[in-house]
Design an enzyme around this catalytic site. Structure first.
Site, PDB file in Angstrom:
ATOM      1  CD  GLU A   1     -17.603  12.142   5.165  1.00  0.00           C
ATOM      2  OE1 GLU A   1     -17.650  11.286   6.062  1.00  0.00           O
ATOM      3  OE2 GLU A   1     -17.124  11.925   4.033  1.00  0.00           O
TER       4      GLU A   1
ATOM      5  CE  LYS B   1      -8.243   8.406   0.605  1.00  0.00           C
ATOM      6  NZ  LYS B   1      -8.437   8.548   2.047  1.00  0.00           N
TER       7      LYS B   1
HETATM    8  N1  PSU Z   1     -12.923   7.264   1.235  1.00  0.00           N
HETATM    9  C1  PSU Z   1     -12.033   8.229   1.550  1.00  0.00           C
HETATM   10  N2  PSU Z   1     -12.151   8.845   2.753  1.00  0.00           N
HETATM   11  C2  PSU Z   1     -13.164   8.547   3.633  1.00  0.00           C
HETATM   12  C3  PSU Z   1     -14.108   7.556   3.275  1.00  0.00           C
HETATM   13  C4  PSU Z   1     -13.950   6.942   2.064  1.00  0.00           C
HETATM   14  O1  PSU Z   1     -11.124   8.507   0.773  1.00  0.00           O
HETATM   15  O2  PSU Z   1     -13.246   9.141   4.720  1.00  0.00           O
HETATM   16  C5  PSU Z   1     -15.238   7.251   4.221  1.00  0.00           C
HETATM   17  C6  PSU Z   1     -16.488   8.061   3.806  1.00  0.00           C
HETATM   18  O3  PSU Z   1     -17.241   8.391   4.960  1.00  0.00           O
HETATM   19  C7  PSU Z   1     -17.230   7.050   2.948  1.00  0.00           C
HETATM   20  C8  PSU Z   1     -16.957   5.753   3.705  1.00  0.00           C
HETATM   21  O4  PSU Z   1     -18.600   7.321   2.812  1.00  0.00           O
HETATM   22  O5  PSU Z   1     -15.596   5.876   4.101  1.00  0.00           O
HETATM   23  C9  PSU Z   1     -17.186   4.520   2.867  1.00  0.00           C
HETATM   24  O6  PSU Z   1     -17.124   3.389   3.670  1.00  0.00           O
HETATM   25  P1  PSU Z   1     -17.601   1.944   3.094  1.00  0.00           P
HETATM   26  O7  PSU Z   1     -16.602   1.620   2.021  1.00  0.00           O
HETATM   27  O8  PSU Z   1     -17.539   1.018   4.263  1.00  0.00           O
HETATM   28  O9  PSU Z   1     -18.983   2.161   2.548  1.00  0.00           O
END
Ligand code: PSU
Ligand code: MN
Length: 308
Positions: A28, A163
């Site tokens: 990604e 996380k």
């Molecule tokens: N969680 C992490 N590191 C990240 C992300 C999430 O520990 O970099 C990033 C990833 O790209 C994930 C996105 O797909 O955040 C999720 O965002 P949202 O919760 O807005 O869908």
């Protein structure tokens, strides 16, 4: 060329690997633009690609540029994303048509990377952490689009767990409802990104890339649509203190509430705050764990191709 494929721009190296039915691993780009500062983000992006190559697979970093979904980036393109950083737009599933039609640059989240990988015929994807159900998600309804993508898109996602900025229990419940297997790599405990422990359990512990490859093939041959999570614990020597991380995350969430941050900004805000509060420590851990994930993803992709 179908209409759908008119939007894909596949790098020649990736195209060749796909044609020859060789292993390919998707990577990604949000991690490059939003996850790390320059120049560590560029160094890490290159490190990950090399790690995949070392295992005999071809890397394909994914981003949206000039009206195309790029599957595999040149070094210049990686450098562009790394230098632009958060000026690049965080692109999840719902953002894809806007970014492409307006010819903007988009860094793909787990959801958008999975979508793109499946369109290109890539089955395995390595990242750091996935999105999930946020704490207090039952009231805010802040549930990452990553989870819905995992429910429907046939791509295996290797990550270091979830996380603790999120509600791990609710995230596991959502994934169970949607039929998404959560596999622990050589562990039954679900890792929590910076730590090997989380207090939650994965569905199954898997001992080898070959065993995971067999599970993937079984799932998809049966037409059981959707992805699989492979949670690969951070190497012990790089893991951070569990209690300290819990405290740090609590502080970040309080700050988020105070500022009234919601929607697509909430995850980047929390990740940024945690990074700030742990100073450099979280960055070193982050690099170590994604490298570890890129290696395992490549091993799974190679094993999958071998068994076909
Ligand atoms: N969680 C992490 N590191 C990240 C992300 C999430 O520990 O970099 C990033 C990833 O790209 C994930 C996105 O797909 O955040 C999720 O965002 P949202 O919760 O807005 O869908
Ligand atoms: Mn969200």
């Amino acid at each position: 060329m179908s209409q759908k494929h008119a939007y894909l721009a596949i790098h020649p190296e990736v195209q060749k690997a796909l044609q020859n039915k060789q292993a390919v691993v998707a990577l990604e780009s949000t991690i490059i633009s939003h996850g790390m500062p320059f120049p560590q983000n560029l160094e890490t992006a290159i490190l990950l690609e090399n790690e995949v190559r070392k295992q005999g697979a071809t890397p394909a970093t994914i981003a949206l540029m000039n009206g195309k979904i790029k599957i595999g980036l040149t070094e210049e393109e990686l450098e562009y994303l790394a230098k632009k950083g958060t000026e690049v737009i965080k692109t999840s599933r719902r953002d894809i048509p806007y970014i492409l039609s307006q010819k903007l640059t988009g860094a793909t989240t787990v959801a958008a990377t999975m979508f793109a990988a499946e369109k290109a015929g890539i089955l395995v994807f390595a990242t750091g952490g996935i999105g999930g159900v946020h704490r207090d998600g039952t009231n805010t309804m802040d549930i990452s689009a990553d989870l819905q993508e995992l429910a429907t898109t046939n791509v295996a996602v290797v990550c270091a767990g979830i996380k603790s900025i999120l509600d791990l229990g609710l995230t596991l419940e959502y994934l169970e409802t949607q039929g998404v297997p959560v596999l622990g790599y050589q562990t039954k405990e679900l890792p929590a990104f910076y730590t090997q422990k989380s207090g939650f359990t994965a569905d199954y512990a898997m001992q080898s890339p070959e065993a995971i490859a067999r599970l993937l093939q079984t799932k998809w041959v049966l037409g059981l649509q959707g992805g699989v999570i492979i949670a690969n614990p951070i190497p012990k020597e790089h893991s951070l203190d569990f209690d300290l991380m819990q405290k740090t995350i609590q502080q970040a969430i309080e700050e988020q509430k105070k500022r009234g941050i919601t929607g697509k900004e909430s995850t980047p805000f929390l990740l940024g705050k945690v990074k700030e509060l742990t100073a450099g420590k979280s960055l070193t851990a982050n690099i170590a764990l994604v490298k570890n994930n890129a290696r395992l993803a490549a091993q799974i992709a190679v094993a999958y191709k071998k068994q076909l």
